[in-house]
Design an enzyme around this catalytic site. Sequence first.
Site, PDB file in Angstrom:
ATOM      1  CG  ASP A 185      -1.736  -1.394   1.365  1.00 45.26           C
ATOM      2  OD1 ASP A 185      -2.482  -1.761   0.314  1.00 45.26           O
ATOM      3  OD2 ASP A 185      -1.829  -1.915   2.350  1.00 45.26           O
ATOM      4  CD  GLN A 227       0.914  -9.074  -1.928  1.00 48.07           C
ATOM      5  OE1 GLN A 227       1.864  -9.817  -2.613  1.00 48.07           O
ATOM      6  NE2 GLN A 227      -0.217  -8.975  -2.564  1.00 48.07           N
ATOM      7  CG  ASN A 242      -2.064 -11.261  -2.062  1.00 51.18           C
ATOM      8  OD1 ASN A 242      -2.203 -11.232  -3.142  1.00 51.18           O
ATOM      9  ND2 ASN A 242      -1.158 -11.754  -1.143  1.00 51.18           N
ATOM     10  CE  LYS A 266       3.055  -2.552  -4.366  1.00 57.18           C
ATOM     11  NZ  LYS A 266       2.688  -2.055  -3.130  1.00 57.18           N
ATOM     12  N   GLY A 267       0.814   1.948  -7.610  1.00 51.29           N
ATOM     13  CA  GLY A 267      -0.102   2.227  -8.697  1.00 51.29           C
ATOM     14  C   GLY A 267       0.461   3.406  -9.426  1.00 51.29           C
ATOM     15  N   GLY A 290      -0.079  14.545  -4.279  1.00 53.35           N
ATOM     16  CA  GLY A 290      -1.402  14.834  -4.236  1.00 53.35           C
ATOM     17  C   GLY A 290      -1.942  13.526  -5.094  1.00 53.35           C
ATOM     18  NE  ARG A 309      -4.192   0.409   3.326  1.00 50.18           N
ATOM     19  CZ  ARG A 309      -4.252   1.089   2.150  1.00 50.18           C
ATOM     20  NH1 ARG A 309      -3.925   2.372   2.124  1.00 50.18           N
ATOM     21  NH2 ARG A 309      -5.035   0.602   0.978  1.00 50.18           N
ATOM     22  CG  LEU A 338       6.292  15.418   0.930  1.00 51.54           C
ATOM     23  CD1 LEU A 338       6.861  14.742   2.017  1.00 51.54           C
ATOM     24  CD2 LEU A 338       6.994  16.131   0.225  1.00 51.54           C
ATOM     25  N   GLY A 395      -4.153  -4.962  -4.132  1.00 56.95           N
ATOM     26  CA  GLY A 395      -5.172  -4.091  -4.826  1.00 56.95           C
ATOM     27  C   GLY A 395      -4.591  -2.835  -5.394  1.00 56.95           C
ATOM     28  CG  HIS A 396      -2.317  -1.997  -7.799  1.00 65.24           C
ATOM     29  ND1 HIS A 396      -1.287  -3.013  -8.659  1.00 65.24           N
ATOM     30  CD2 HIS A 396      -1.394  -1.979  -6.589  1.00 65.24           C
ATOM     31  CE1 HIS A 396      -0.291  -3.493  -7.962  1.00 65.24           C
ATOM     32  NE2 HIS A 396      -0.341  -2.989  -6.875  1.00 65.24           N
ATOM     33  CB  THR A 420      -6.919  -1.676  -2.192  1.00 67.33           C
ATOM     34  OG1 THR A 420      -6.012  -0.658  -1.697  1.00 67.33           O
ATOM     35  CG2 THR A 420      -7.712  -1.301  -3.464  1.00 67.33           C
ATOM     36  CB  THR A 421      -7.892  -6.528  -0.984  1.00 62.90           C
ATOM     37  OG1 THR A 421      -7.163  -6.150  -2.220  1.00 62.90           O
ATOM     38  CG2 THR A 421      -8.406  -7.906  -1.262  1.00 62.90           C
ATOM     39  CB  THR A 422      -9.627  -6.687   3.553  1.00 63.60           C
ATOM     40  OG1 THR A 422      -8.545  -5.706   4.038  1.00 63.60           O
ATOM     41  CG2 THR A 422      -9.133  -7.843   2.955  1.00 63.60           C
TER      42      THR A 422
HETATM   43  P1  IMP Z   1      -2.181 -13.101   2.518  1.00 69.42           P
HETATM   44  O1  IMP Z   1      -1.179 -12.607   1.615  1.00 69.42           O
HETATM   45  O2  IMP Z   1      -3.565 -12.831   2.409  1.00 69.42           O
HETATM   46  O3  IMP Z   1      -1.763 -14.492   2.904  1.00 69.42           O
HETATM   47  O4  IMP Z   1      -1.924 -12.093   3.828  1.00 69.42           O
HETATM   48  C1  IMP Z   1      -0.666 -12.167   4.642  1.00 69.42           C
HETATM   49  C2  IMP Z   1      -0.503 -10.777   5.330  1.00 69.42           C
HETATM   50  O5  IMP Z   1      -0.144  -9.705   3.967  1.00 69.42           O
HETATM   51  C3  IMP Z   1      -1.656 -10.138   5.981  1.00 69.42           C
HETATM   52  O6  IMP Z   1      -0.857  -9.190   6.837  1.00 69.42           O
HETATM   53  C4  IMP Z   1      -2.272  -9.182   4.782  1.00 69.42           C
HETATM   54  O7  IMP Z   1      -2.942  -7.874   5.348  1.00 69.42           O
HETATM   55  C5  IMP Z   1      -0.821  -8.640   4.096  1.00 69.42           C
HETATM   56  N1  IMP Z   1      -1.219  -8.390   2.753  1.00 69.42           N
HETATM   57  C6  IMP Z   1      -1.414  -9.065   1.687  1.00 69.42           C
HETATM   58  N2  IMP Z   1      -1.559  -8.480   0.548  1.00 69.42           N
HETATM   59  C7  IMP Z   1      -1.526  -7.113   0.611  1.00 69.42           C
HETATM   60  C8  IMP Z   1      -1.387  -6.169  -0.011  1.00 69.42           C
HETATM   61  O8  IMP Z   1      -1.672  -6.042  -1.255  1.00 69.42           O
HETATM   62  N3  IMP Z   1      -1.158  -4.702   0.681  1.00 69.42           N
HETATM   63  C9  IMP Z   1      -1.017  -4.968   2.132  1.00 69.42           C
HETATM   64  N4  IMP Z   1      -1.041  -5.973   2.913  1.00 69.42           N
HETATM   65  C10 IMP Z   1      -1.331  -7.033   2.124  1.00 69.42           C
END
Ligand code: IMP
Length: 430
Positions: free
Chosen positions: A13, A225, A38, A16-17, A420, A310, A337, A40-41, A304-306
Site C-alpha cells: 500500500d 505487497q 490479495n 505503487k500504482g 497529491g 490500516r 508527502l 489491490g491497485h 483496497t482489498t478488504t
Molecule cells: P495474505 O497475503 O492474504 O496471506 O496475507 C498475509 C499478510 O499480508 C496479511 O498481513 C495481509 O494483510 C498482508 N497483505 C497481503 N496483501 C497485501 C497488500 O496488497 N497490501 C497490504 N497488505 C497485504
Amino acid sequence: MPLDIVVGTQWGDEGKGRLVDLLAAQADFVARYNGGDNAGHTVTVGEQTFRLHLIPSGVIHLHAIGVIGNGVVVNPATLLAEMETLRAAGIPITPNRLRLSYAAHLITPAHRALDQAQEASRGQGKIGTTLRGIGPAYTSKVSRQGLRLVEMLDRQLFAQAIRAHVQEINRYLTALYAAGPLDAQEIVDEFDGYAAQLAPYIADVSSLLAEALARGRRVLAEGAQGTLLDLDHGTYPFVTSSNPTAPGALVGLGLGVGCAERAIGVTKSFQTRVGSGPFPTELAGEMAARLRGTGANPWDEFGTTTGRPRRVGWLDMVLLRLAVHINGLTELALTKLDILTGLPTIRLCTAYRANDQTFTALPFGPSNLSAYEPAYEELPGWDQDLRAARRWEDLPAAARAYILRIEEQSGVPVRLISVGPERTQVIERP
Ligand code: IMP
C-alpha cells in the site's frame, strides 16, 4: 537490458500504482510477478476509478501488453471479472494484450476455504490474511501438488486434477479444522468454464519477455505487497507467502540476473500496515487518526482489498535500509508527502534501542521486533499546500529537509515525490 522493477519498501500500500502509471507510459510490457488477488491497485480511466487485484495496472496504457508471471497465484474468477471490468471501461483485453504464464498456479475455492479455516484456528495468533487463499495456494505449489495454468489446456486431465485437489483439501478441512467438505463436482464444472475462457491467454511468458528484452523492448515489473511482507525477508511469520522483493521479479517472470536496470523502491512518507505483526513506530490516538484519514477519500488508509483500517506510524529508516539492500534499490519514490502537511513536527525513526544499545540495523532481520524501542529524530513540519508543486524548488524548505534526511539515512536518491492524488501531482528530480 531494460527491465525496471517497482517494489514496495514497506508492508504494501505504498502507492505503487501511481509509479506504475507514470512508468508504464514508456513500457512495452507490464508484468505482475508475485502474489495474487490479495493485492489491490486503484486505477483511474477517464472518469472511472476501479480496483484491480490481479491484472497489471499498466494495461490501462493501450500500447502496453500485460503479463502475469509464473510467480503469481491466479484466482480465475477474479481474473475474468477484471477482464470484463476493463473491457467495460473501453480497455481491450484480448490474447494479444494479456499473456498468462503456463507455470502460474491456480487458486481454487478449496484454497480459500482452507485460508479461512486456518486463520480461524489461529485465534489470537492470526496473521490477518486477506482470506484470498494465497497461503494455501503457495503451499500446494511448494508441496508439488499445485495446479498450474498449463493444465487447463487438457480439459479432461484438468477435471481429474481439480477433483483430486478438492478431495485432498476436503480431508484437511474436515479432519483438522472441523469444517464442512466442498462439493468437488461443482468446482470441477466451475473450473471447466474458466479453462475454456482462459486457454487462449496461456503462454510462455519467460521466453516472450526474454525475446522482447533482447530486441530492446522495455519491461516494467509491478511488485505487489511490499518488502516487509516478503516470505523470506519480511516480518515472518506475519508475511505473505510470496517474494514481493525485486529479486522475486526475476524468479517470478523467468528472467536472468543481468536483465534489471532500475529497482525503484516506493516508500510512503509515513508507515502503514494492514494485518497483524510487529510495527515499532506505530501510532495510536489522534495522530494515527490524522494520518489514516476518515475513509471518505479513496486515498485514506483503508485496505483496497478488504476495507480494513490500516495501522499507521512514523517512517522507519531501520526497515527502509533493509529494503534498500534486499532489493538493491537504485532509487526511491516517495508518496503521499502532502498528507504530512500541517503537522508541527515530523518524526523519523533512525535507529532502534534495546538494553541500552543502539541498533541501526537488525542482527536477525525484522521478525521479532518487540524488544526494540524506536529512536526518533524530530524535524520541523510545514503548512504550505504541496499539491501545486511540480519542481523540487516549489517545495517548502522543511519538506525538502525531510526528503534530504531520508536520502542521507537510506543512501539512495529520492527521484520521484508524489504531492497529491492526481496523476500530474508528481515531482520528478533529475
Ligand atoms: P495474505 O497475503 O492474504 O496471506 O496475507 C498475509 C499478510 O499480508 C496479511 O498481513 C495481509 O494483510 C498482508 N497483505 C497481503 N496483501 C497485501 C497488500 O496488497 N497490501 C497490504 N497488505 C497485504
